[in-house]
Design a protein around this motif. Structure first.
Motif, PDB file in Angstrom:
ATOM      1  N   GLN A 122       0.835  -1.202   0.000  1.00  0.00           N
ATOM      2  CA  GLN A 122       0.000   0.000   0.000  1.00  0.00           C
ATOM      3  C   GLN A 122       0.873   1.257   0.000  1.00  0.00           C
ATOM      4  OE1 GLN A 122      -3.231  -0.158   2.768  1.00  0.00           O
ATOM      5  NE2 GLN A 122      -4.008   1.852   2.205  1.00  0.00           N
TER       6      GLN A 122
ATOM      7  N   MET B 292      -8.949   1.939  -2.088  1.00  0.00           N
ATOM      8  CA  MET B 292      -7.789   1.606  -1.255  1.00  0.00           C
ATOM      9  C   MET B 292      -8.046   1.906   0.212  1.00  0.00           C
ATOM     10  SD  MET B 292      -3.957   3.029  -1.989  1.00  0.00           S
ATOM     11  CE  MET B 292      -3.915   4.611  -1.186  1.00  0.00           C
TER      12      MET B 292
ATOM     13  N   ALA C 192      -4.051  -3.532  -3.021  1.00  0.00           N
ATOM     14  CA  ALA C 192      -4.469  -2.349  -2.260  1.00  0.00           C
ATOM     15  C   ALA C 192      -5.987  -2.280  -2.123  1.00  0.00           C
ATOM     16  CB  ALA C 192      -3.941  -1.088  -2.928  1.00  0.00           C
TER      17      ALA C 192
END
Lengths: 225, 225
Positions: A110, B117, A172
């Protein structure tokens, strides 16, 4: 009287604190980004004072730099040394290693995405070169297979960005995608893995029909607006 | 004495302010995320008071919801109505439309990536359903080609996530990728476009060899860890 044991390097408890700080910083930077994270939050997460954190690491920029170094080392440990000649199976496995990394080290994955997305000026030259050398190893492997005639011709460099991008995005977005697919995540990951294998194999496979049909209908390099 | 003109709906200057607020909010949410953006920053960007902004939009959550609605509408306008039978060229063009959108509306594309995300709990059911119906239209088109035998068999649903993910990632990371490739961005985008066309065509093309070679070496659904 016991003999004093000489201390070699930094005492263990200092190293532990360093590692705890780096782990906390990594998580906060991944979740909130560089701008959204303060040294105060990192020190609070570890249970030390801000002054102690600054004493250990200096500035936020330096702490962030160290987190990115850990990211690079972690990524290195997943990258295969390729010595065998390029084969579909080798290239597929190279991309699968990146998929493994992105789920084993989800915070780092991420963070890498944030770095690519948000960083316009912050990234150090060294850091950029590291990612470039990783990408180059994928590109080189594909090009060697193209030279030997094992793979068909396509833009190897862009295909590597394309595939690593698909993997990074999936990792992600996984918790959201998970809810959307309404299957358990283990199943979504294995379906993604099969899709990755399938897609890379389809791309590499020599097939004149695919090549000519997609090329003939594609206007050459038409830049948009 | 001039006749008073009756006001129909909201006066124009109010609408203008609304639009400017939404545009400023969209940009800030895209660059800094929901958490990193304050109503104070949005109002400062537009040059009105926070009180006026709250009067117009209520809470930050509501403002964010309206920005996501604009995103959904914008995306809709790029989605093709498909009536013709599924062909490689149609599916390629569907994905290209998403690529066009992600570069024409780069802030919205970045916001969509953040949403996927970062958002664990914030996303409204309505918003999620919208994205699902978009994805469903891609999946349906591919499945119809698979049913008719025009495309080979693969996991259509995961392939759609995979491809939209690759596009979203490329668009969000473009400024960094640009520097890495050391070519001008127009060229990088057209190379990406060709790679997308090439890759989707390779995936769809019926070819027993690709299918059997990738399937035979793929262990069925081995969940990780």
């Amino acid at each position: 009287m016991p003999t004093a044991i000489p201390k070699l390097g930094r005492p263990k408890h200092v190293k532990d604190t360093d590692l705890r700080c780096l782990a906390a910083a990594e998580e906060l930077f991944a979740v909130r980004g560089f701008e959204g994270t303060s040294l105060r939050e990192v020190s609070a997460a570890v249970g030390i004072t801000s002054a102690a954190l600054i004493h250990h690491f200096g500035s936020k920029e330096r702490l962030y730099g160290l987190v990115l170094e850990r990211l690079a080392k972690s990524l290195d440990s997943y990258i295969m040394e390729i010595s065998e000649p390029a084969s579909i199976e080798t290239v597929v496995r190279m991309f699968e290693r990146f998929l493994d990394w992105s789920f084993d080290q989800q915070h780092l994955a991420q963070l890498l995405l944030r770095e690519l997305m948000e960083n316009r000026t912050r990234v150090s030259r060294a850091r950029r070169m590291h990612l470039l050398s990783l990408i180059a190893s994928y590109v080189e492997q594909i090009r060697s297979g193209q030279k030997s005639g094992a793979f068909r011709q396509f833009d190897a460099e862009l295909f590597v960005y394309y595939t690593l991008g698909a993997i990074t995005h999936f990792s992600a977005a996984a918790p959201t995608i998970d809810r959307m697919l309404r299957v358990d995540m283990g199943d979504a990951i294995s379906r993604f893995r099969l899709t990755l294998r399938d897609n890379v194999a389809a791309m590499l496979t020599t097939n004149q029909n695919i090549r000519s049909s997609s090329r003939s209908k594609t206007p050459a390099r038409r830049p948009r607006g």
